[in-house]
Every structure is written in C-alpha cells, then in structure tokens.
Motif scaffolding. Structure first.
Motif, PDB file in Angstrom:
ATOM      1  N   PRO A  71       0.925   3.137  -1.899  1.00 27.12           N
ATOM      2  CA  PRO A  71      -0.876   3.914  -1.649  1.00 27.12           C
ATOM      3  C   PRO A  71      -1.646   3.044  -0.200  1.00 27.12           C
ATOM      4  N   ALA A  72      -0.914   1.823   0.238  1.00 29.57           N
ATOM      5  CA  ALA A  72      -1.049   1.535   1.291  1.00 29.57           C
ATOM      6  C   ALA A  72      -0.607   1.939   2.627  1.00 29.57           C
ATOM      7  N   ARG A  73      -0.300   3.021   2.745  1.00 29.95           N
ATOM      8  CA  ARG A  73       0.700   3.268   4.427  1.00 29.95           C
ATOM      9  C   ARG A  73      -0.642   4.140   4.934  1.00 29.95           C
ATOM     10  N   ALA A  74      -0.887   3.811   5.964  1.00 22.95           N
ATOM     11  CA  ALA A  74      -1.946   4.408   6.783  1.00 22.95           C
ATOM     12  C   ALA A  74      -2.139   6.414   6.518  1.00 22.95           C
ATOM     13  N   ASP A  75      -0.918   6.674   6.480  1.00 25.22           N
ATOM     14  CA  ASP A  75      -0.662   8.443   6.450  1.00 25.22           C
ATOM     15  C   ASP A  75      -0.877   8.484   5.187  1.00 25.22           C
ATOM     16  N   PHE A  76      -1.227   7.646   4.339  1.00 23.75           N
ATOM     17  CA  PHE A  76      -0.907   8.689   2.716  1.00 23.75           C
ATOM     18  C   PHE A  76      -1.908   9.849   2.331  1.00 23.75           C
ATOM     19  N   GLN A  77      -1.170  10.504   1.991  1.00 28.95           N
ATOM     20  CA  GLN A  77      -2.222  12.186   1.295  1.00 28.95           C
ATOM     21  C   GLN A  77      -1.223  12.901   0.618  1.00 28.95           C
TER      22      GLN A  77
ATOM     23  N   LEU B  51       0.721  -2.759  -4.327  1.00 27.95           N
ATOM     24  CA  LEU B  51      -0.392  -2.563  -3.532  1.00 27.95           C
ATOM     25  C   LEU B  51       0.362  -3.362  -2.102  1.00 27.95           C
ATOM     26  N   SER B  52       1.276  -2.758  -1.206  1.00 28.04           N
ATOM     27  CA  SER B  52       1.288  -2.730  -0.329  1.00 28.04           C
ATOM     28  C   SER B  52       2.457  -1.368   0.243  1.00 28.04           C
ATOM     29  N   TYR B  53       3.372  -2.094   1.314  1.00 29.80           N
ATOM     30  CA  TYR B  53       4.362  -0.374   1.823  1.00 29.80           C
ATOM     31  C   TYR B  53       5.566  -0.407   1.043  1.00 29.80           C
TER      32      TYR B  53
ATOM     33  N   ALA C 249     -10.689  -6.456   5.600  1.00 30.73           N
ATOM     34  CA  ALA C 249     -12.454  -5.334   4.860  1.00 30.73           C
ATOM     35  C   ALA C 249     -11.763  -4.434   5.241  1.00 30.73           C
ATOM     36  N   ALA C 250     -11.360  -4.443   6.491  1.00 28.18           N
ATOM     37  CA  ALA C 250     -11.192  -3.055   6.649  1.00 28.18           C
ATOM     38  C   ALA C 250     -10.394  -2.346   5.937  1.00 28.18           C
ATOM     39  N   GLU C 251      -8.948  -3.277   5.612  1.00 25.21           N
ATOM     40  CA  GLU C 251      -7.752  -2.663   5.680  1.00 25.21           C
ATOM     41  C   GLU C 251      -8.004  -2.432   3.423  1.00 25.21           C
TER      42      GLU C 251
ATOM     43  N   GLY D 189      -9.560   3.686  -0.472  1.00 26.39           N
ATOM     44  CA  GLY D 189     -10.130   5.782  -0.666  1.00 26.39           C
ATOM     45  C   GLY D 189      -8.445   6.063  -0.365  1.00 26.39           C
ATOM     46  N   ASN D 190      -7.513   4.878  -0.415  1.00 20.84           N
ATOM     47  CA  ASN D 190      -5.904   5.545  -0.795  1.00 20.84           C
ATOM     48  C   ASN D 190      -5.947   6.100  -2.307  1.00 20.84           C
ATOM     49  N   ILE D 191      -5.940   5.201  -2.970  1.00 15.75           N
ATOM     50  CA  ILE D 191      -6.439   4.813  -4.745  1.00 15.75           C
ATOM     51  C   ILE D 191      -7.634   6.042  -5.271  1.00 15.75           C
TER      52      ILE D 191
END
Length: 275
Positions: free
Chosen positions: A62-68, A92-94, A112-114, A120-122
C-alpha cells in the motif's frame, strides 16, 4: 477492531495434521491472504473454522506510488469477505516497485506528504475490501536520508489520517531496536495505543551480526517481556503467534501458545472469537 480478539495462530498448511487441536486452544486465526485466495489452495481448510479470521497480506504494497485497486484484487477481496474475513492487514512498506517485487520490505520515506499519500491508499483499500484494514511495522534495515519524522510520528500520522488500525509486530520491533540501538519500550509508549488492532509475536535468527525476522525459532524471552508490556499499555484486542517453517513440532507450537495465553490472561479477561 474488537470483532477480532483473543489468542490466535497465523495458520500454515503444515499445521493441518493437528489443526483440530489448534482450533480448540485458540480464539481467532490469521491466514495468509495470498496463500488462501482464490479458495482451493493448500491450507484453506482453516476457512471452515468457526473462529473470527483476519487475512495478512505480503504483496499488496500500500505504500507504492502507483498503488491501485485492480479488478483481480477486488475479486479476491470479495472472496475473502464471503469467507468470513473481518480484518485485512499488510505492511507499512514497499514490497514491489512497478512490476518488480523486492526481496524484502523497503522502508517508506518518512515525511508528512508521504504519510498523507499512503493514508489515501490505505483508505482506498479499506473501501474496496469493505472491512477494517491495519498496517504492520516492518523490520527496517536502512533509513532514508530525507526522513523528516521519527518512525512513530510517521506511523501515528498514517494511522490517524487513514483512520485505520495497526498490527504491532513485537518481534519486528525488538529486531529493529537491537539492530538500530533504540528503546523498544519508548517506541510503544509513543504509539497511539488505541489504534493497535492486534499484536504479532515470533522468533528470529542471527545473521552476520544482525537479527532477522525468520519465524523459524522459539520466541525469545525478551520478546515475551516486550509483548507483556505491549499488552499492558495498548488497546490490542488480539495477539497472534507466527511460526513459518516445518522444524517446529506440534508440541513446541502448543507450548508457545500456552505461554501466549498466560501473558494474555494477565491483561485481558475472556475472549471474543471462539465458537
């Protein structure tokens, strides 16, 4: 999160020969998400247990940038839900970057941004799963140069922004504390204890001067002590024993569950899951 409560086991196919004995002594059970769905894989006999069940994932990342949420994942989540899974967790990792899987869990950049992006992914995963979602603290071997927050600040921010729970892996925390020279008790004190859904406990191994999360040995005495502290200071509703390899005998696993039960009984009264 209280619907998943008590003393439990993270089920493995090699437990099949004594699954009935396990079912009689645990209150709830965790299964491996990727190893159980679609139904029909080895080890899914545990889905027939009357106990409350959680699914623990390793590759949702769920931490990946392209999570879908892909259509295939939606089908698996629906199947999990239809088979009585009430709680889904991952780390909580890649565990993957793009199309490539990584051999271990990569740490997040603690900003904070990450935290907002991962939260949001979670939240999206929880909406798709239609059940509670929790994230686990992985073992951390390397910090990121751009880290702007402590790990507990980052974790608390993700938990509260995503409005999700946490699987506090006590063995992972112990390993990190030993490898990176910090106080694991202070770490637990710094967490939002009411967000802790449940706890993991397991054994570890020594490798070239480091501790590694192996799940292939007995739980260390200091890990039991840390678990005792965690149960006394957080709102964790369940604690799960993880044992991954085939070297542990039935009696060893039952003995560790006895220890787990005795620690549990010092802090919690009754159970919520057993039929």
């Amino acid at each position: 999160m209280s619907e998943f409560a008590g003393v439990g086991i993270s089920y493995r196919p090699e437990f099949a020969d004594f699954q009935q004995r396990l079912a009689e002594v645990v209150d709830c059970v965790e299964i491996l998400f990727e190893g159980s769905f679609p139904v029909g894989k080895e080890g899914t006999e545990v889905l027939g247990w009357p106990h409350q069940k959680a699914a623990h994932a390793m590759t949702l990342s769920p931490a990946r940038a392209d999570f879908q949420i892909q259509p295939e994942l939606r089908l698996l989540l629906a199947e999990a839900r239809d088979n009585g899974i009430v709680l889904l967790s991952d780390h909580l990792s890649y565990s993957s970057v793009g199309e490539y899987s990584v051999p271990n869990f990569f740490s997040c950049t603690r900003t904070a941004a990450e935290a907002d992006r991962i939260a949001g992914n979670i939240a999206a995963l929880r909406e798709a799963a239609q059940m509670n979602v929790a994230i686990e603290n992985p073992v951390t071997f390397l910090s990121q140069p751009s880290d702007a927050m402590s790990e507990t600040q980052f974790v608390n921010t993700v938990l509260n922004t995503a409005d999700c729970g946490m699987v506090l892996d006590v063995n992972n925390l112990y390993i990190d504390a030993k490898n990176n020279s910090f106080d694991p008790y202070d770490y637990i004190r710094s967490l939002d204890g009411d967000r802790i859904a449940y706890l993991h406990v397991a054994g570890h191994a020594h490798y070239r001067g480091l501790l590694v999360d192996s799940h292939d040995s007995n739980v260390d005495a200091e890990v039991w002590q840390l678990l005792d502290f965690a149960l006394g200071t957080t709102g964790a509703a369940a604690v799960i024993l993880e044992r991954d390899n085939r070297s542990a005998t039935e009696e060893v696993i039952m003995s560790e569950l006895d220890i787990l039960r005795s620690i549990w009984n010092r802090h919690r009264k009754g159970t919520a899951c057993a039929a």
